[in-house]
Design a protein around this motif. Structure first.
Motif, PDB file in Angstrom:
ATOM      1  N   ARG A  67       0.820  -1.220   0.000  1.00 21.52           N
ATOM      2  CA  ARG A  67       0.000   0.000   0.000  1.00 21.52           C
ATOM      3  C   ARG A  67       0.851   1.266   0.000  1.00 21.52           C
ATOM      4  NH1 ARG A  67      -3.856  -0.065   5.011  1.00 21.52           N
ATOM      5  NH2 ARG A  67      -4.246   2.074   4.390  1.00 21.52           N
ATOM      6  N   GLU A  68       2.018   1.233   0.720  1.00 19.45           N
ATOM      7  CA  GLU A  68       2.874   2.414   0.740  1.00 19.45           C
ATOM      8  C   GLU A  68       3.452   2.694  -0.642  1.00 19.45           C
ATOM      9  OE1 GLU A  68       3.050   0.000   2.991  1.00 19.45           O
ATOM     10  OE2 GLU A  68       2.335   1.036   4.783  1.00 19.45           O
ATOM     11  N   VAL A  69       3.827   1.622  -1.341  1.00 22.07           N
ATOM     12  CA  VAL A  69       4.412   1.783  -2.677  1.00 22.07           C
ATOM     13  C   VAL A  69       3.365   2.317  -3.653  1.00 22.07           C
ATOM     14  CG1 VAL A  69       5.420   0.563  -4.647  1.00 22.07           C
ATOM     15  CG2 VAL A  69       6.210   0.071  -2.336  1.00 22.07           C
ATOM     16  N   LEU A  70       2.141   1.830  -3.532  1.00 19.39           N
ATOM     17  CA  LEU A  70       1.078   2.300  -4.423  1.00 19.39           C
ATOM     18  C   LEU A  70       0.840   3.799  -4.246  1.00 19.39           C
ATOM     19  CD1 LEU A  70      -1.167   1.761  -6.468  1.00 19.39           C
ATOM     20  CD2 LEU A  70      -2.650   1.088  -4.575  1.00 19.39           C
ATOM     21  N   ILE A 113     -11.992  17.835  -1.730  1.00 17.56           N
ATOM     22  CA  ILE A 113     -11.375  18.663  -0.684  1.00 17.56           C
ATOM     23  C   ILE A 113     -12.197  18.617   0.596  1.00 17.56           C
ATOM     24  CG2 ILE A 113     -12.341  20.998  -0.967  1.00 17.56           C
ATOM     25  CD1 ILE A 113      -8.617  20.088  -0.798  1.00 17.56           C
ATOM     26  N   ASP A 114     -13.524  18.569   0.457  1.00 23.15           N
ATOM     27  CA  ASP A 114     -14.370  18.453   1.658  1.00 23.15           C
ATOM     28  C   ASP A 114     -14.085  17.137   2.385  1.00 23.15           C
ATOM     29  OD1 ASP A 114     -15.495  20.898   1.151  1.00 23.15           O
ATOM     30  OD2 ASP A 114     -17.343  20.112   0.273  1.00 23.15           O
ATOM     31  N   LYS A 115     -13.887  16.068   1.608  1.00 26.67           N
ATOM     32  CA  LYS A 115     -13.569  14.768   2.201  1.00 26.67           C
ATOM     33  C   LYS A 115     -12.207  14.822   2.884  1.00 26.67           C
ATOM     34  CE  LYS A 115     -14.879  10.490   2.791  1.00 26.67           C
ATOM     35  NZ  LYS A 115     -16.112  10.158   3.518  1.00 26.67           N
ATOM     36  N   ALA A 116     -11.237  15.510   2.234  1.00 27.72           N
ATOM     37  CA  ALA A 116      -9.897  15.632   2.808  1.00 27.72           C
ATOM     38  C   ALA A 116      -9.945  16.380   4.134  1.00 27.72           C
ATOM     39  CB  ALA A 116      -8.966  16.343   1.819  1.00 27.72           C
ATOM     40  N   ILE A 117     -10.721  17.453   4.193  1.00 28.71           N
ATOM     41  CA  ILE A 117     -10.817  18.242   5.431  1.00 28.71           C
ATOM     42  C   ILE A 117     -11.495  17.433   6.530  1.00 28.71           C
ATOM     43  CG2 ILE A 117     -11.964  20.267   6.445  1.00 28.71           C
ATOM     44  CD1 ILE A 117     -11.360  21.716   3.767  1.00 28.71           C
ATOM     45  N   SER A 118     -12.452  16.597   6.157  1.00 29.81           N
ATOM     46  CA  SER A 118     -13.097  15.747   7.173  1.00 29.81           C
ATOM     47  C   SER A 118     -12.112  14.726   7.738  1.00 29.81           C
ATOM     48  CB  SER A 118     -14.306  15.015   6.571  1.00 29.81           C
ATOM     49  OG  SER A 118     -13.888  13.988   5.688  1.00 29.81           O
ATOM     50  N   LEU A 119     -11.088  14.361   6.931  1.00 32.74           N
ATOM     51  CA  LEU A 119     -10.076  13.414   7.403  1.00 32.74           C
ATOM     52  C   LEU A 119      -9.062  14.099   8.317  1.00 32.74           C
ATOM     53  CD1 LEU A 119      -9.387  11.514   4.045  1.00 32.74           C
ATOM     54  CD2 LEU A 119     -10.527  10.580   6.057  1.00 32.74           C
ATOM     55  N   GLU A 145      -9.893   5.445   2.922  1.00 29.41           N
ATOM     56  CA  GLU A 145      -9.626   6.882   2.815  1.00 29.41           C
ATOM     57  C   GLU A 145      -8.182   7.237   3.157  1.00 29.41           C
ATOM     58  OE1 GLU A 145     -11.230   9.219   1.556  1.00 29.41           O
ATOM     59  OE2 GLU A 145     -13.140   8.207   1.217  1.00 29.41           O
ATOM     60  N   ASN A 146      -7.694   8.302   2.488  1.00 28.09           N
ATOM     61  CA  ASN A 146      -6.343   8.787   2.732  1.00 28.09           C
ATOM     62  C   ASN A 146      -6.283  10.264   2.379  1.00 28.09           C
ATOM     63  OD1 ASN A 146      -3.464   9.402   1.452  1.00 28.09           O
ATOM     64  ND2 ASN A 146      -3.208   7.848   3.052  1.00 28.09           N
ATOM     65  N   LEU A 147      -5.722  11.054   3.281  1.00 28.41           N
ATOM     66  CA  LEU A 147      -5.659  12.505   3.087  1.00 28.41           C
ATOM     67  C   LEU A 147      -4.854  12.888   1.849  1.00 28.41           C
ATOM     68  CD1 LEU A 147      -6.136  15.403   4.237  1.00 28.41           C
ATOM     69  CD2 LEU A 147      -3.987  15.126   5.461  1.00 28.41           C
ATOM     70  N   VAL A 148      -3.688  12.274   1.670  1.00 31.72           N
ATOM     71  CA  VAL A 148      -2.817  12.610   0.529  1.00 31.72           C
ATOM     72  C   VAL A 148      -3.527  12.325  -0.787  1.00 31.72           C
ATOM     73  CG1 VAL A 148      -0.652  12.027  -0.642  1.00 31.72           C
ATOM     74  CG2 VAL A 148      -0.708  12.253   1.852  1.00 31.72           C
ATOM     75  N   ALA A 149      -4.174  11.168  -0.866  1.00 32.94           N
ATOM     76  CA  ALA A 149      -4.872  10.797  -2.099  1.00 32.94           C
ATOM     77  C   ALA A 149      -5.991  11.798  -2.413  1.00 32.94           C
ATOM     78  CB  ALA A 149      -5.447   9.389  -1.971  1.00 32.94           C
ATOM     79  N   ARG A 150      -6.780  12.166  -1.397  1.00 35.32           N
ATOM     80  CA  ARG A 150      -7.886  13.108  -1.618  1.00 35.32           C
ATOM     81  C   ARG A 150      -7.367  14.487  -2.046  1.00 35.32           C
ATOM     82  NH1 ARG A 150     -12.746  10.935  -2.762  1.00 35.32           N
ATOM     83  NH2 ARG A 150     -13.262   9.287  -1.272  1.00 35.32           N
ATOM     84  N   ARG A 151      -6.275  14.937  -1.398  1.00 35.03           N
ATOM     85  CA  ARG A 151      -5.736  16.255  -1.732  1.00 35.03           C
ATOM     86  C   ARG A 151      -5.261  16.297  -3.186  1.00 35.03           C
ATOM     87  NH1 ARG A 151      -1.069  17.086   1.683  1.00 35.03           N
ATOM     88  NH2 ARG A 151       0.275  16.619  -0.070  1.00 35.03           N
ATOM     89  N   HIS A 152      -4.562  15.243  -3.602  1.00 41.25           N
ATOM     90  CA  HIS A 152      -4.061  15.232  -4.977  1.00 41.25           C
ATOM     91  C   HIS A 152      -5.187  15.061  -5.991  1.00 41.25           C
ATOM     92  CE1 HIS A 152      -0.032  14.503  -3.125  1.00 41.25           C
ATOM     93  NE2 HIS A 152       0.314  15.289  -4.129  1.00 41.25           N
TER      94      HIS A 152
END
Length: 921
Positions: free
Chosen positions: A303-306, A360-366, A335-342
């Motif tokens: 998962r880290e490599v992906l 971005i709303d999902k990222a902020i909720s994380l 869910e993952n903050l980095v993935a949502r932000r990008h």
């Protein structure tokens, strides 16, 4: 006089050095070619590397090095060299297929597919569909792989390589009987084929006949001791039989030959773990982890490599791949903050603001405490929501991150946008220390941007009183003066800023803009050139200068400027769109297609791109696909009458009259029958319904006798009625009044059709008397003189062009025109053209051929080779190469070049000349 003589000495020294340099480069390169022919690959690599050390941009050497590295089993180095060659604009037919092979060797299957998809025009190349099938097969898309193999067989027949690829596909699908039949067919074509033997051994393994498989691998290793697959498979068989010491011996041989191969490391780890050395096995696994980025998606299960792979793709601008990987990560691991932000950033890039806001709303909720996420959210809300919702979001962010200057600046901007200036000033007043001046300047700009001119004037005056010698303050004062229409004051402020800092970019840009607004072209160009001297990679300056070049009818200068804008710069996407339009305008269709494919991957179903695609397809002669593209666009804009009207106009241009009729019918529905009569008249004219067209045109001209559009259409009607003389007279009157370039072009076309060369010559002379910078008219006028046999006049027209030193193609034309009259002057012009546009194949060929004609074949040869590296199928270049090689007594290579040229164009004027030279050698 001494300075003048010194300049001449330096100029001569430069070009004499260039000639020696070229000879040294060529010597090493030609030696590498000879060594390659002899099969001495190691020595050939050394020689070609020497060539590149002397001239890193010598494209033929770069291509040869990539080819040699690939043949030597060094795919990673080959990929690097071939990627550089592609970036240097090598002919795609030479570089793409070997680059795809390198990527496949490196397990970069998706990247290989993407590269193939970028160059669909290479579909008829022998390896294209075979490699595409191999990539699909590696990605386990077996149905698509078989389709590609079928296409390869349809185009090139049933080759040994194709049989082996299909047998491997059948093996992967466990169809052993069919696979064995394919393998036997391949061995019937070439009994010594190692690939076929390897597959035969694989079948034996699947049938559990390990002894026979091991014996066959042994026979392969007798003839090829370094064979990676045979070593690997032999070790695996021994491992499965618990013969660990013997397996380790094979593994160590494998590691010796392929020390960085991740699969070899994995096998090594497995063997030594079974032998009890867990620590070394663990170290090897960690080492493999570092290499996961070079593996394909199926191998990236960690998962880290992906997540890291997706982030790297995003940073490198591979946005489509990044989106797929981020989405896959969310689907697989949650869910993952980095993935949502990008993903939010990607949606912004594609102007899909609704989707961006969802991400971005999902990222902020994380994570509500990530400032980067909130800054991106501010940008999205500013574009997507009402000022009040934007302010609410910014205010919330500001409460969390009061110490962040970027969030504070956005909060102040939101306050000013809502007219809450006192609060904005109060916030700025909180800034202490060195930030006070910057905050006050920012306040002035924000007030300007939000049309708060009275407040902006007060802020600016306060700054002028307290900090009159700060360039930022003077710049603000200049911008404010421009808003109030006080151009003189603005210029004074900008120049005062430059007197304090001659490199102050904003002032230079502002002065360039002012000069442009008053049509002072020379001064504007001076400012842009000054900016690019100080800031060579400044995207804004490049873009603005390119816009001016387009306005001045200098498309090649615009192309050169826009090509300098880097992929990581914000202006890149816009510059690529502009380049697409310029390549279409200058009929550089291969480059237009390359950019279009890249843009389509990022902007699916983009209406502007679909328009451009239809124009490109039409220029390529693919009218059916062009019409189909417009039909797709028609579906996207079905309820927009203005856009449908534009589509109808393009359909008439194609002409795709049945589709144009449907578009007009839809327009009629949307406008309750009030269809633009101009479109109806154009359709009638194209449909040869000349009576209807004439009725509409006459009616509309009576309504508006001054309408240029209807006069133009009437002229086209007269042309359709074969009333060329009447059309010419009407167009002459129109052109006299308008002096529009489009009217000039049509009038030139009419004069040419009627054989009125004198009138055509007078037309161009008159136009250029008023518009000396019009490159198109200069080119046409010079060609007219040249076609009429007046070479001196053709030369004079080109040499009189005010910006001749910036126009590479004109310099190249002069070189060709002077060829028979003054070979030294011709070479001088060719060298100037090469300095400006050494990446163009035609310019390399002209310089090389002129040098050959001037008894300097050794100097000319590298330029001719360079031209072929950029355009491999041009018969002029191939004949020039063959001729030059004969002159240099390199007869075997000359024969190869001649045979290829003769196959493509046996009627070429040099065919008999070169053939006689080869016969008499």
């Amino acid at each position: 006089m001494k300075i003048y003589l010194r300049a001449i000495t330096l100029f001569v020294f430069y070009f004499s050095s260039l000639a020696v340099y070229a000879e040294q480069t060529l010597s090493s390169y030609e030696k590498a070619l000879q060594l390659q022919i002899k099969g001495e690959l190691k020595a050939a690599k050394i020689s070609v590397k020497n060539s590149l050390q002397k001239n890193p941009r010598f494209l033929p050497a770069r291509l040869l090095l990539g080819e040699l590295l690939l043949a030597s089993g060094q795919p990673q180095s080959a990929e690097k060299e071939l990627t550089i060659a592609l970036g240097l604009k090598a002919d795609s037919s030479i570089v793409v297929i070997p680059l795809v092979k390198a990527k496949l060797f490196l397990y970069k299957y998706q990247a290989a597919l993407s590269l193939l998809n970028q160059y669909p025009q290479l579909g008829r190349e022998k390896g294209y569909y075979l490699l595409q099938g191999n990539a699909y097969k590696a990605l386990r898309k077996y149905e698509l792989a078989e389709r590609s193999y079928q296409q390869s067989e349809f185009l090139h027949g049933e080759t040994g390589a194709l049989l082996i690829a299909r047998a491997d596909l059948l093996l992967k699908q466990n169809q052993l009987v069919k696979a064995e039949g394919m393998i036997d067919k391949a061995l019937a074509i070439d009994i010594s084929s190692q690939s076929a033997q390897m597959l035969k051994a694989e079948v034996l393994k699947k049938d559990a006949d390990f002894a026979s498989a091991f014996e066959l691998y042994g026979r392969i290793l007798q003839t090829d001791p370094n064979n990676k697959q045979a070593l690997f498979a032999s070790a695996v068989i021994l491992l499965e039989q618990d013969k660990l010491s013997q397996a380790l011996a094979y593994v160590m041989t494998l590691r010796e030959f392929y020390p960085h191969d991740p699969y070899a490391k994995l096998l090594h780890s497995s063997v030594i773990a079974l032998k009890g050395d867990k620590r070394q096995a663990s170290n090897l696994l960690r080492d493999i982890q570092q290499q996961f980025l070079n593996l394909n998606d199926e191998q990236k299960e960690n998962r880290e490599v992906l997540l890291l792979s997706a982030t790297v793709d995003y940073i490198n601008g591979n946005y489509q791949q990044a989106r797929q990987l981020f989405t896959k990560y969310l689907d697989s691991f949650g869910e993952n903050l980095v993935a949502r932000r990008h993903l939010a950033s990607l949606a912004v890039k594609e102007n899909n603001l609704l989707l961006a806001q969802q991400h971005i709303d999902k990222a902020i909720s994380l994570s509500s405490n990530d400032v980067e996420v909130h800054l991106l959210g501010i940008h999205i809300y500013q574009k997507q929501e009402s000022p009040l919702k934007y302010f609410t979001f910014v205010e919330s962010a500001y409460q969390k991150f009061k110490d962040n200057s970027l969030v504070r600046d956005q909060y102040i901007n939101a306050l000013i946008l809502l007219g809450r200036n006192e609060e904005a000033v109060a916030e700025l007043a909180k800034v202490t220390g060195e930030g006070v001046l910057a905050s006050q300047v920012l306040l002035g700009y924000l007030q300007l941007q939000n049309n708060k001119f009275k407040e902006a004037k007060s802020t600016t005056q306060h700054l002028l009183n307290t900090a009159p010698n700060k360039v930022e303050v003077l710049q603000l004062a200049g911008e404010l003066s421009l808003k109030f229409g006080q151009a003189g004051d603005a210029e004074t402020f900008f120049k005062q800023a430059l007197s304090l800092d001659a490199m102050f970019r904003p002032a230079l840009l502002s002065l360039a803009g002012m000069s442009l607004n008053i049509n002072n072209t020379d001064k504007t160009i001076d400012y842009y050139q000054q900016l690019l001297t100080l800031y060579p990679n400044d995207a804004i300056s490049l873009q603005l200068y390119a816009n001016l070049a387009i306005k001045l009818q200098q498309p090649f200068l615009a192309i050169k400027l826009l090509s300098e804008i880097k992929a990581e710069q914000p202006q890149y996407a816009a510059s690529q769109r502009a380049l697409l339009a310029l390549y279409l305008q200058t009929n550089q269709l291969v480059r237009a297609e390359e950019i279009l494919v890249k843009l389509e991957r990022r902007f699916s179903f983009d209406q502007q791109l679909l328009l451009a695609k239809s124009k490109l397809l039409a220029k390529q002669g693919n009218i059916l696909l062009a019409a189909k593209t417009l039909k797709i666009l028609f579906g996207l804009v079905y309820d927009d009458p203005l856009k449908i009207e534009r589509i109808a106009a393009l359909q008439i241009d194609l002409p795709d009259l049945p589709s144009a009729e449907k578009s007009i019918e839809r327009l009629s529905q949307l406008t309750q029958g009030e269809v633009n009569s101009y479109i109806v008249a154009r359709y009638a004219l194209s449909n040869r319904d000349l009576n209807k067209a004439e009725t509409i045109i006459n009616k509309q001209q009576k309504k508006d006798i001054h309408s240029t559009a209807w006069v133009e259409l009437n002229i086209h009607l007269l042309i359709a009625q074969n009333k060329l003389n009447e059309a010419s007279l009407a167009l002459e009157l129109l052109y006299t009044d308008s002096k529009q370039r489009s009217h000039l072009q049509l009038l030139a076309q009419l004069y040419n059709q009627q054989g009125q060369k004198n009138k055509l010559s007078q037309l161009f002379a008159s136009w250029l008397g008023e518009q000396p910078n019009d490159a198109w008219a200069v080119a046409q006028f010079s060609k007219l003189a040249s076609d009429g046999g007046d070479i001196h006049k053709a030369i004079n027209i080109l040499e009189s062009y005010p910006r001749i030193d910036q126009q590479a193609l004109f310099l190249n034309n002069l070189a060709n025109l002077y060829q028979e009259m003054d070979i030294n002057k011709a070479i001088s012009y060719a060298k100037k053209a090469y300095q400006l546009a050494g990446q163009l194949a035609a310019i390399n060929d002209t310089l090389g051929w002129l040098l050959v004609q001037n008894n300097k074949a050794e100097q000319g040869l590298p330029y001719i080779r360079e031209s072929i590296a950029r355009d491999a199928s041009n018969t002029n270049y191939l004949y020039h190469l063959a001729y030059t090689l004969v002159v240099l007594k390199r007869f075997d290579s000359a024969k190869d070049a001649f045979n290829l040229a003769d196959k493509i164009a046996p009627d070429h004027h040099l065919n008999s000349i070169v053939n006689k030279m080869l016969i008499n050698m």
